[in-house]
Write a protein that holds these residues in place. Structure first.
Motif, PDB file in Angstrom:
ATOM      1  N   LYS A 126      -4.815   3.802   6.056  1.00 53.83           N
ATOM      2  CA  LYS A 126      -4.037   3.563   4.839  1.00 53.83           C
ATOM      3  C   LYS A 126      -4.846   3.890   3.585  1.00 53.83           C
ATOM      4  CE  LYS A 126      -1.017   0.041   6.816  1.00 53.83           C
ATOM      5  NZ  LYS A 126      -0.611  -1.378   6.782  1.00 53.83           N
ATOM      6  N   GLN A 127      -6.100   4.277   3.760  1.00 44.83           N
ATOM      7  CA  GLN A 127      -6.919   4.648   2.610  1.00 44.83           C
ATOM      8  C   GLN A 127      -6.739   6.134   2.314  1.00 44.83           C
ATOM      9  OE1 GLN A 127      -7.987   4.156   5.627  1.00 44.83           O
ATOM     10  NE2 GLN A 127      -9.695   5.526   6.141  1.00 44.83           N
ATOM     11  N   ASN A 161       0.817  -1.219   0.000  1.00 44.90           N
ATOM     12  CA  ASN A 161       0.000   0.000   0.000  1.00 44.90           C
ATOM     13  C   ASN A 161       0.850   1.268   0.000  1.00 44.90           C
ATOM     14  OD1 ASN A 161      -2.664  -1.210   0.048  1.00 44.90           O
ATOM     15  ND2 ASN A 161      -2.009  -2.051   2.019  1.00 44.90           N
ATOM     16  N   GLN A 163     -20.223   6.326   6.275  1.00 46.06           N
ATOM     17  CA  GLN A 163     -19.855   5.301   7.246  1.00 46.06           C
ATOM     18  C   GLN A 163     -19.968   5.876   8.667  1.00 46.06           C
ATOM     19  OE1 GLN A 163     -17.952   2.330   6.115  1.00 46.06           O
ATOM     20  NE2 GLN A 163     -17.182   1.550   8.042  1.00 46.06           N
ATOM     21  N   ALA A 183     -10.818  -0.769   8.179  1.00 47.17           N
ATOM     22  CA  ALA A 183      -9.757  -0.535   7.195  1.00 47.17           C
ATOM     23  C   ALA A 183     -10.054   0.623   6.252  1.00 47.17           C
ATOM     24  CB  ALA A 183      -9.513  -1.798   6.387  1.00 47.17           C
ATOM     25  N   GLY A 184     -11.268   1.135   6.272  1.00 47.89           N
ATOM     26  CA  GLY A 184     -11.619   2.205   5.347  1.00 47.89           C
ATOM     27  C   GLY A 184     -13.060   2.591   5.587  1.00 47.89           C
ATOM     28  N   HIS A 185     -13.753   2.975   4.523  1.00 52.03           N
ATOM     29  CA  HIS A 185     -15.155   3.348   4.713  1.00 52.03           C
ATOM     30  C   HIS A 185     -15.931   3.252   3.412  1.00 52.03           C
ATOM     31  CE1 HIS A 185     -14.263   7.322   2.981  1.00 52.03           C
ATOM     32  NE2 HIS A 185     -13.106   7.145   3.569  1.00 52.03           N
ATOM     33  N   TRP A 190      -7.647   3.907  -8.298  1.00 50.47           N
ATOM     34  CA  TRP A 190      -6.622   4.193  -7.284  1.00 50.47           C
ATOM     35  C   TRP A 190      -5.838   2.919  -6.911  1.00 50.47           C
ATOM     36  CZ3 TRP A 190      -9.850   7.565  -3.298  1.00 50.47           C
ATOM     37  CH2 TRP A 190     -10.380   8.668  -3.967  1.00 50.47           C
ATOM     38  N   GLN A 209     -19.151   6.866  12.280  1.00 53.70           N
ATOM     39  CA  GLN A 209     -17.847   7.005  12.934  1.00 53.70           C
ATOM     40  C   GLN A 209     -17.928   6.459  14.344  1.00 53.70           C
ATOM     41  OE1 GLN A 209     -17.483  11.360  12.280  1.00 53.70           O
ATOM     42  NE2 GLN A 209     -15.567  10.841  11.275  1.00 53.70           N
ATOM     43  N   GLY A 233     -13.449  14.942  -2.682  1.00 53.81           N
ATOM     44  CA  GLY A 233     -13.225  13.863  -3.637  1.00 53.81           C
ATOM     45  C   GLY A 233     -12.300  14.239  -4.773  1.00 53.81           C
ATOM     46  N   LEU A 256     -15.008  10.189  17.692  1.00 54.51           N
ATOM     47  CA  LEU A 256     -14.866  11.019  16.492  1.00 54.51           C
ATOM     48  C   LEU A 256     -16.174  11.717  16.143  1.00 54.51           C
ATOM     49  CD1 LEU A 256     -12.663   9.021  13.946  1.00 54.51           C
ATOM     50  CD2 LEU A 256     -12.186  11.248  14.967  1.00 54.51           C
ATOM     51  N   ARG A 310     -19.528   3.692  -2.960  1.00 52.53           N
ATOM     52  CA  ARG A 310     -18.161   4.136  -3.235  1.00 52.53           C
ATOM     53  C   ARG A 310     -17.354   3.826  -1.985  1.00 52.53           C
ATOM     54  NH1 ARG A 310     -15.047   8.736  -2.557  1.00 52.53           N
ATOM     55  NH2 ARG A 310     -13.853   9.429  -4.363  1.00 52.53           N
ATOM     56  N   SER A 344     -13.633   3.408   0.020  1.00 53.11           N
ATOM     57  CA  SER A 344     -12.233   3.819   0.080  1.00 53.11           C
ATOM     58  C   SER A 344     -11.494   2.917   1.070  1.00 53.11           C
ATOM     59  CB  SER A 344     -12.163   5.281   0.536  1.00 53.11           C
ATOM     60  OG  SER A 344     -10.851   5.772   0.520  1.00 53.11           O
ATOM     61  N   VAL A 345     -10.511   2.165   0.577  1.00 50.92           N
ATOM     62  CA  VAL A 345      -9.778   1.189   1.399  1.00 50.92           C
ATOM     63  C   VAL A 345      -8.298   1.209   1.007  1.00 50.92           C
ATOM     64  CG1 VAL A 345     -11.663  -0.440   1.868  1.00 50.92           C
ATOM     65  CG2 VAL A 345     -10.382  -0.607  -0.282  1.00 50.92           C
ATOM     66  N   PRO A 346      -7.440   0.571   1.797  1.00 49.25           N
ATOM     67  CA  PRO A 346      -6.058   0.407   1.331  1.00 49.25           C
ATOM     68  C   PRO A 346      -6.088  -0.397   0.029  1.00 49.25           C
ATOM     69  CG  PRO A 346      -6.268  -0.241   3.646  1.00 49.25           C
ATOM     70  CD  PRO A 346      -7.650  -0.046   3.129  1.00 49.25           C
ATOM     71  N   PRO A 347      -5.265  -0.025  -0.960  1.00 50.85           N
ATOM     72  CA  PRO A 347      -5.353  -0.686  -2.273  1.00 50.85           C
ATOM     73  C   PRO A 347      -5.320  -2.199  -2.209  1.00 50.85           C
ATOM     74  CG  PRO A 347      -3.874   1.191  -2.383  1.00 50.85           C
ATOM     75  CD  PRO A 347      -4.286   1.070  -0.947  1.00 50.85           C
ATOM     76  N   SER A 348      -4.477  -2.769  -1.359  1.00 52.84           N
ATOM     77  CA  SER A 348      -4.345  -4.232  -1.353  1.00 52.84           C
ATOM     78  C   SER A 348      -5.608  -4.920  -0.844  1.00 52.84           C
ATOM     79  CB  SER A 348      -3.137  -4.649  -0.498  1.00 52.84           C
ATOM     80  OG  SER A 348      -3.365  -4.296   0.851  1.00 52.84           O
TER      81      SER A 348
END
Lengths: 494, 408
Positions: A192-193, A114, B371, B351-353, B324, B373, B117, B377, B300, B302-306
């Motif tokens: 990490k996003q 990542n 998402q 890991a994301g949202h 991305w 929170q 965005g 937060l 839509r 959004s997460v770590p690419p892997s």
């Protein structure tokens, strides 16, 4: 420096230290005066202040406990990284606690899948690059103190460096943080996003100068090393010609990795200091660094050379080896120590101006310098209009430090007057808080302080920094409008 | 249905907000009204503020790479002015109209910045927030304030303008937005790799991202989505299409394409797109135009690419695409259900949202659009909002939480 410093709370520091020792190992709570001494200032050494207690927590839970105790005792806390900041952001508060993140030195995760690194805040900026360079990666923001400054401090200050023009400041390179609030709450913001889930809190935590929370973990993106890096050394017989060349380079659609300028005085100073071999007759020199794929860099070296010649450059040299490129930079990097050889002290400024105001601003700086009797060496990140005039003075000569400060403030006012800002990368801290009204109205600053109130309503965290006037949050929260008193707006209705 | 007000400058706007705050009358802020279906609908009876009159370019200095515009300025006008000088908004703002209403509706710059965005270049260049250098605005108190400036290197005071970017008008109303702009690349080429699974695609995209060849677009289209492209090499592929974009001077682009072809040769069959075909494909990806228009729900994520491929599998969408380098997923469901959202968010975890972009009104009412929170937060966000808009009159509910509901 006439801004009010908050009154120290009449807390029993000894009792507080004893409470700290219940949650921290004894050696992590420093009350001895000699041992506290190194923490009395950051790299803005004009103003010093002994902290009441220094604490060195070892993990996030301990940070949370320290903050809760400070809140309970009503004692102010100042977070500190390596203490390399230049604006007094880590200057202790009288009778307060100094919370040093010295023990947070681990890299927690290197994630090539990542393209990011998770680090504790006490890892140095260069330490991140060192951890990934063998695999062909680096961390882009590179403040000049990168060998010593910490990533936590970089986030707090939104640090820059010479490569911001192409790669951005810290805020553009941070993906996530763990932040402990004054309530001892542990917040995880980002990750990490790439996109934020709600409000973009990362954008305000970055650059918050330790006023919103204590950063205990940072996730940054890392970039693959560029295939090639080359630099041009370009000389001009006037600052104006150099400024026009910069505008022309950027106007032609070229974004160099770095674009630095030095004036005649600085060129002489660094020649004397380390002989980088700069042209002898130039009024100004420009270092233009280009990085990226080899074919692109070679192509752009040609383009920039042509642009330089059409802007009246008196000399253009392109580096043909890494050794030569580093030699171009040697003088630039020696500018501060070279200045220190001329006078015992210097005061470095950090204003940013629109690039096209460069020539008139430098002329005016020359006039102000002459009027004050103090010499100024001008070095700047000209690509982003970020000026670092060095005011040379001798603190042992009565009145010179005050004269240097006054001259510095006059120059920063000038930066704002032409559409620029007070600080491009060093932060406001204590150094420039009194100047904030030059740039912001009371309403502007109150809106910023309300943000502080959302995080730290009792204002225990790094009080007296950034803002010239402390307002109580209750006062800032009040709405000064009353039903019926406002005239019906004179607007088209549909 | 309340009244509509159309202020023509910031003074009138400030007066209007001051009055609304005093009367406790909530306001819905709109520019061209093209993104009203994005995010949550405002709650309760509101008056409407039409900001299309607060428009125009305050200044544009191409050689300084800076443009300052009022919020009601149409996005396509901004992009046209920039194009005349060979420049662009490098965060590649999507045309949300396609996904929300099935037609182009770029709207205004104020709306574009307010929903935040970015397009495919996000990975390399950044998002809207990375390009907003400063702003003037009106808070929920009716006060005119500014933050930031017109220069890139600036750490003076807090970046309220960045916080307001992506805040859906719930913190303040922009009256002027100052943005960094960048030169338009001379050439745009795209390398296509055919027939990869999601997992192989993310591996290939990761290899490209880790290379020094500076890709500025890293996307993957499954077979059915690729078949919807108007670019013949893509719709005629008869296979999944993985796309790597390279931008810059011609000599550089050719060199990097050669290097990337060599680097990724083991993944599968390849093809190159140049000029208009290449631009067309990245517009289709940017706008999620390749999802079938009849899907009921679009998410839509959004997460770590892997994490992308596993998430697609867990979420089991009827249609999808990936941008991305795997970090942005567009997921479509033919028939929407609340259960899909729950399953998706369970799979995303911490890991994301995931954001629900398009859905029937009934589903949007019962599924959190943004998402949720964690509590700390959420309370902090509510306190931040109160600091800007204590009466909770600006776009109440637009980001999900009724104003102040969770404030401590």
């Amino acid at each position: 420096m006439n801004a009010p410093t908050p009154e120290p709370q009449a807390a029993d520091l000894e009792t507080l230290a004893a409470r700290f020792r219940e949650v921290l190992p004894a050696e992590c709570v420093v009350t001895d005066a000699v041992a506290r001494r190194p923490f009395e200032t950051d790299a803005q050494t004009m103003h010093r202040q002994m902290p009441g207690i220094v604490v060195l927590p070892q993990d996030t839970a301990q940070v949370a406990q320290v903050l809760k105790l400070c809140k309970e005792f009503g004692v102010p806390v100042v977070p500190r990284g390596a203490g390399t900041g230049l604006s007094g952001g880590a200057t202790p508060v009288p009778g307060g606690v100094l919370l040093a993140l010295t023990k947070f030195t681990r890299i927690l995760d290197i994630d090539y899948a990542n393209r990011c690194v998770v680090a504790q805040p006490g890892v140095t900026n260069l330490g991140i690059t060192r951890a990934v360079e063998d695999d062909g990666f680096y961390y882009a923001p590179d403040p000049s103190s990168q060998i010593a400054c910490t990533i936590g401090g970089n986030v707090a200050q939104n640090s820059g460096g010479v490569h911001c023009l192409k790669y951005g400041l810290t805020v553009n390179n941070v993906l996530g943080v763990e932040l402990v609030t004054m309530d001892g709450e542990i917040l995880r913001i980002g990750g990490k996003q790439l996109d934020p889930a709600g409000y973009d809190l990362l954008s305000i935590v970055t650059g918050s100068e330790g006023l919103l929370g204590v950063i205990t973990e940072v996730t940054v993106r890392i970039l693959p090393r560029p295939e090639t890096v080359r630099a041009l050394l370009i000389s001009f017989d006037s600052i104006e010609a150099g400024g026009a060349c910069v505008a022309d380079i950027i106007g032609s659609g070229i974004i160099p990795a770095g674009l630095e300028m030095m004036d005649r005085f600085t060129i002489d100073a660094v020649e004397e200091y380390c002989a980088p071999g700069y042209p002898e007759d130039a009024a100004a020199i420009l270092i233009c660094e280009l990085d990226g794929p080899a074919a692109e860099v070679d192509h752009l070296i040609g383009e920039v050379s042509t642009i330089a010649e059409r802007n009246g450059a008196t000399g253009v040299r392109a580096s043909t080896s890494e050794e030569e490129r580093l030699k171009f930079w040697m003088g630039r990097k020696a500018a501060f120590p070279a200045a220190a050889k001329i006078k015992p002290d210097y005061y470095v400024l950090d204003g940013t101006i629109p690039r096209n105001k460069l020539a008139p601003v430098l002329q005016r700086i020359g006039e102000l310098s002459a009027a004050s009797g103090l010499t100024i060496a001008n070095v700047f990140h000209v690509g982003d209009g970020n000026l670092h005039p060095l005011i040379l003075y001798d603190a042992n000569v009565p009145g010179e430090m005050e004269a240097a400060e006054k001259l510095g403030h006059d120059i920063l006012r000038l930066c704002v007057e032409v559409g620029g800002v007070l600080t491009g990368e060093h932060g406001v801290g204590t150094e420039k808080r009194a100047l904030m009204p030059e740039m912001f109205s009371d309403v502007d600053m109150q809106q910023q302080q309300r943000l502080k109130c959302a995080f730290d309503p009792d204002q225990h965290l790094n009080p007296g920094k950034v803002f010239p006037t402390l307002h109580r949050c209750a006062e800032l929260g009040a709405m000064h409008v009353h039903k019926g008193e406002v005239a019906f707006p004179d607007l088209p209705r549909f | 249905m309340g009244s509509t007000y159309k202020p023509s400058d910031e003074r009138q706007l400030a007066e209007l907000v001051t009055w609304a705050a005093a009367e406790g009358r909530p306001l819905e802020l709109t520019g061209a009204g093209t993104k009203r279906a994005l995010g949550c609908a405002v709650i309760g009876e509101t008056d409407r503020v039409d900001l299309s009159g607060v428009a125009g370019v305050a200044f544009y200095e191409p050689e300084e790479l800076v443009m300052s515009v009022r919020p009601g300025t149409p996005l396509d006008e901004v992009e046209r002015l920039l194009a005349e000088r060979g420049q662009m908004l490098a965060f590649e703002p999507p045309d949300w109209g396609w996904i929300l209403s099935g037609q182009s509706a770029p709207g205004t710059i104020g709306g574009t910045v307010s929903v935040g965005g970015a397009g495919p270049r996000r990975y390399r260049a950044g998002a809207a927030r990375d390009f907003v250098l400063g702003a003037h605005g009106v808070s929920g108190r009716g006060e005119l304030f500014k933050s930031g400036g017109r220069v890139v290197k600036n750490v003076t005071g807090y970046d309220l303008h960045k916080l307001m970017t992506g805040a859906y008008g719930t913190l303040g109303v922009f009256t002027e937005i100052t943005m960094k702009v960048l030169p338009t690349p001379e050439k745009t080429y795209t390398l296509l790799i055919f027939g990869l699974s999601a997992e192989r695609a993310v591996a290939a995209l990761g290899d490209a991202a880790r290379s020094p060849f500076e890709p500025s677009g890293l996307a993957h289209l499954p077979r059915a989505e690729a078949a919807r492209s108007q670019v013949s090499y893509v719709h005629g592929a008869g296979a999944a299409v993985t796309a790597v974009r390279v931008e810059g001077p011609e000599v550089s682009v050719k060199h990097r394409m050669g290097e990337l072809r060599a680097l990724l040769a083991g993944y599968g069959q390849m093809e190159e797109l140049h000029s208009s075909n290449s631009l067309r494909l990245w517009h289709e990806i940017r706008d999620a135009w390749l999802l079938p228009s009849e899907v009921e729900a679009v998410w839509r994520v959004s997460v770590p690419p892997s994490a992308g491929p596993a998430l697609v599998e867990a979420a089991a969408p009827d249609s999808w695409m990936m941008d991305w380098a795997g970090g942005l997923l567009w997921l479509g469901y033919d028939v929407a259900s609340a259960e899909q959202g729950a399953r998706l968010r369970a799979a995303v975890g911490q890991a994301g949202h995931a954001m629900l972009v398009r859905a029937p009104r009934a589903l949007k009412a019962q599924t959190p659009v943004f998402q949720p929170q964690d509590d700390a937060l959420a309370r902090l966000s509510a306190r931040l909002r109160q600091g800007f808009d204590p009466a909770g009159i600006l776009n109440p509910g637009r980001m999900g939480d009724p104003a102040g509901a969770k404030a401590a």
